[in-house]
Structure formats: structure tokens, C-alpha cells
Write a protein that holds these residues in place. Sequence first.
Motif, PDB file in Angstrom:
ATOM      1  N   GLU A 198       0.835  -1.207   0.000  1.00 27.15           N
ATOM      2  CA  GLU A 198       0.000   0.000   0.000  1.00 27.15           C
ATOM      3  C   GLU A 198       0.872   1.261   0.000  1.00 27.15           C
ATOM      4  O   GLU A 198       0.575   2.235  -0.700  1.00 27.15           O
ATOM      5  N   LYS A 237       2.434   1.847  -3.496  1.00 29.49           N
ATOM      6  CA  LYS A 237       1.465   2.407  -4.433  1.00 29.49           C
ATOM      7  C   LYS A 237       1.192   3.878  -4.132  1.00 29.49           C
ATOM      8  O   LYS A 237       1.051   4.694  -5.051  1.00 29.49           O
ATOM      9  N   ASP A 261       2.023   7.438  -6.650  1.00 32.42           N
ATOM     10  CA  ASP A 261       0.677   7.714  -7.154  1.00 32.42           C
ATOM     11  C   ASP A 261       0.642   9.044  -7.912  1.00 32.42           C
ATOM     12  O   ASP A 261       0.048  10.019  -7.462  1.00 32.42           O
ATOM     13  N   TYR A 265       4.394  -3.258  -8.732  1.00 29.52           N
ATOM     14  CA  TYR A 265       4.819  -3.250  -7.335  1.00 29.52           C
ATOM     15  C   TYR A 265       4.695  -4.644  -6.756  1.00 29.52           C
ATOM     16  O   TYR A 265       3.690  -5.320  -6.958  1.00 29.52           O
TER      17      TYR A 265
END
Length: 159
Positions: free
Chosen positions: A85, A88, A92, A101
Motif C-alpha cells: 500500500e 502504491k 501515485d 509493485y
Amino acid sequence: MSHFDHAKILVPYDFSEFSLPAVETAMKIAGRNENVTVLHVVEPVPLYGYSADNGIELGGGAGWGMPDVGLSEEIDAGHQQRALEMLKAEFDDAAHRGLNYETVVNEPAHGITDFAEANGFDLIVLPSHGRTGVTRLLIGSTAERVVRLAHCPVLVLRD
């Protein structure tokens, strides 16, 4: 056009200030973000066993007993998901669109090289030093081990 235009490129990422230039360099070499995979290696949680009076013991205590492997795998999976998470979220933006990823649980050098070999990567791009900031004579210990263990070429970037 470079030798690595259509190559699969792996970039280990430890969230340090040194890791971002490695991602940017890999993107330039690859020519297409889709050919670049950013990998974070999660070190396994040190689970030693049960403490007679405290239950499960994490870390470097002196508890005795059989380790709860299921619990350590659950903790590792949680760390792995959180790292994915964070990866990402870190990338972003439009410039990084298309990057891949991945996360693995392992010791860093083996996690990087095992993942690279198992997934057929053609090149590994990494900084010479990472999160710890601890320097050896010329190259960080993880980078040095990756160079020795890798099945493919390794590009080590100077800090």
C-alpha cells in the motif's frame, strides 16, 4: 534505443532517500514503466517462542518454547500488505503510472536476488546504500551481496 529497452527491470525500494533515484534511472533505461517492477523486501518478524509468564514473545527476549509460526506468518503478511500500500501511495502520480509493485518477506539480499531469478528479470537497479545509512568502504552491504548473488546484471548507483 538501448540494450534494455524491452528488458524486465527490478528496483529494490526501501523508502530511503537513495531509492527514488534508482526508480527514476530504471524508468529511463526501460523506456516504458510497464517493464519496471519496484520491490520492497519485508524482513521477517523475529518470533522466538513462548514466554512462560507473558505468552508469545516477539523480539530478542530470552523466552523458551516452540515458536508460533502461524502468528509470525500472519504478522509478516500484514507488514507485506502495508508495504505494498505504501509503495502504491509513494508513486501515485502520472510520471510513475504503469510501474509494477511487489513485496516479499525475506532477508534483503536474498529477497531481491531470489525474486529476480524466479521472475526472469534482466537487470537489477539499486542504490549503493539504503535505509540504514551504514557505509562500508565503497558499497553498502546489501548492494554488495546482491551483486554477488544475482543471476543477471546489476547496476549499482552511486549516492
